[in-house]
Design an enzyme around this catalytic site. Structure first.
Site, PDB file in Angstrom:
ATOM      1  N   ASN A  65       0.993  -1.044   0.073  1.00  0.00           N
ATOM      2  CA  ASN A  65      -0.005   0.027  -0.107  1.00  0.00           C
ATOM      3  C   ASN A  65       0.889   1.169  -0.043  1.00  0.00           C
ATOM      4  O   ASN A  65       1.978   1.215  -0.116  1.00  0.00           O
ATOM      5  CB  ASN A  65      -0.830  -0.068   0.953  1.00  0.00           C
ATOM      6  CG  ASN A  65      -0.183  -0.018   2.460  1.00  0.00           C
ATOM      7  OD1 ASN A  65       0.900   0.229   2.662  1.00  0.00           O
ATOM      8  ND2 ASN A  65      -1.112  -0.596   3.523  1.00  0.00           N
ATOM      9  N   ASP A 254      -9.485  -9.389   0.231  1.00  0.00           N
ATOM     10  CA  ASP A 254      -8.554  -8.497   0.790  1.00  0.00           C
ATOM     11  C   ASP A 254      -8.478  -7.025   0.501  1.00  0.00           C
ATOM     12  O   ASP A 254      -8.785  -6.082   1.133  1.00  0.00           O
ATOM     13  CB  ASP A 254      -7.274  -8.956   0.970  1.00  0.00           C
ATOM     14  CG  ASP A 254      -6.251  -8.163   2.111  1.00  0.00           C
ATOM     15  OD1 ASP A 254      -6.590  -8.278   3.343  1.00  0.00           O
ATOM     16  OD2 ASP A 254      -5.624  -7.354   1.579  1.00  0.00           O
TER      17      ASP A 254
END
Length: 379
Positions: A65, A254
């Site tokens: 991320n 997810d």
């Protein structure tokens, strides 16, 4: 010399991991010996019924991320790949009809420590039990900082696979038996098999509803953060026999859960754990799948998100839309320094939302009590 972007992130590995406790200490052995010693620290060789399958690869920017933490879905996908390799290898170890192992269930998976860009993930999988039609696989994930040699345990998961015939993927074949070193291994494995089988059937019928959009929802409500992703299943998502890899589905689940958590908190979020992921039915190539996520419960520092996967076989009019998979993901909110932040409290509105909130609270308290019971008493 100009450094690559991911190389720059290596400088921050120690700082970003400082808030997490390293679970495996360094030793005086060489790098290769330390790696194997670390792997078997969390799962001794005597616990496994086969030679382990070990894979490794470096984590790159597209695995993480914006904060540099590797996506939980990326790790789940690596876990599934290792499990599929060893279970398929075992199921084809004897003469007979060739098959491919398909993922049926993943037991609760805890994300014990974050993995960062530039670290190497070592995934070790071994068979721990076989029934007539299924294989239990234990998978351990270690991360390695290749600059310092430091290694730590990040994940430990148990997966269940079933062998499907290559001639007919709807036909489940028998699993070759294994030899147990002691009778207790087989008895304990049988208990785990019966427990997961019962829970998988109960979950299939419990998760029959769907996530409906709501116009102009209020902040901190279930409707405000709920999200859906629609994905057309293509050849790159599938095995050679036309159904989706379990790891691909888990990665998409997810991603949706992460969007729900980020919308609710408006901060950096990471996967803390995944409750059992149940795969109720295969997803075939050409299906349109809808992955939906909604907040079910929040504690002071964590949030539980239910994720549902529905498959729509648009090219096959004989089959209706069906529930393919379901799971509960738990996320935590982190500051820029990697420290836990308070989570905004969820505001359930409808009776169903209040019921799901209480059920989530029960799971949270049950797991909290289990963790506290596992803490060793201080001398």
């Amino acid at each position: 010399m100009k450094l690559l972007p991911w190389a720059l992130c290596l400088r921050g590995l120690s700082r970003s991991a400082a808030a997490w406790k390293y679970l495996v200490p360094r030793s005086s052995k060489g790098p290769r010996e330390r790696c194997w010693a670390s792997i078997w620290t969390v799962g001794t060789k005597s616990d496994l019924l086969s030679e382990p399958c070990v894979t490794a690869r470096i984590m790159r920017p597209d695995d993480a991320n914006v904060a540099g933490n590797v996506h939980g879905g990326t790790i789940l996908k690596m876990i599934e790949e290792a499990g599929a390799i060893i279970s398929t290898r075992h199921c084809n170890s004897q003469n007979g009809e060739r098959c491919v192992a398909a993922l049926a269930r993943v037991e609760r998976t805890d994300f014990l420590s974050p993995m960062c860009i530039g670290e190497v993930a070592h995934v070790s999988a071994g068979i721990t039990y076989t029934s007539k039609h299924s294989v239990e696989v234990q998978v351990n994930v270690m991360s390695e900082n290749i600059l310092t040699g430091t290694k730590k345990l990040t994940n430990k998961a148990t997966l269940w696979y079933v062998p499907l015939s290559l001639k007919n993927v709807d036909k489940v074949l028998e699993v070759p038996p294994v030899v147990y070193s002691r009778q207790e291994q087989e008895e304990e494995g049988r208990k785990r098999y019966e427990a997961q089988k019962l829970e998988r059937m109960e979950t299939k019928w419990r998760n029959g509803d769907i996530v409906q959009p709501v116009l102009n929802p209020e902040p901190n409500t279930v409707s405000y953060s709920q999200s859906s992703l629609i994905h057309l299943v293509g050849p790159s998502d599938c095995t050679l026999h036309g159904f989706v890899h379990g790891g691909v589905t888990m990665k998409l689940m997810d991603e949706v859960a992460g969007i729900v958590a980020a919308r609710h908190c408006k901060t950096n979020i990471v996967t803390a754990s995944v409750d059992a992921i149940n795969f109720h039915d295969k997803i075939r190539k050409g299906c349109v799948i809808t992955i939906s996520g909604r907040m079910t419960f929040t504690s002071n520092k964590s949030m539980e998100i239910e994720v549902l996967v529905d498959a729509d076989p648009v090219v096959d009019n004989s089959q209706k839309r069906y529930r393919a998979a379901s799971a509960f993901f738990t996320y935590v909110s982190l500051s820029q320094e990697g420290k836990p932040l308070p989570v905004p409290q969820l505001v359930p509105e409808t009776e169903d939302e209040k019921k799901r909130f209480e059920e989530g609270k029960g799971r949270y308290l049950q797991m909290k009590a289990k963790r506290q019971g596992q803490v060793e008493p201080q001398p």
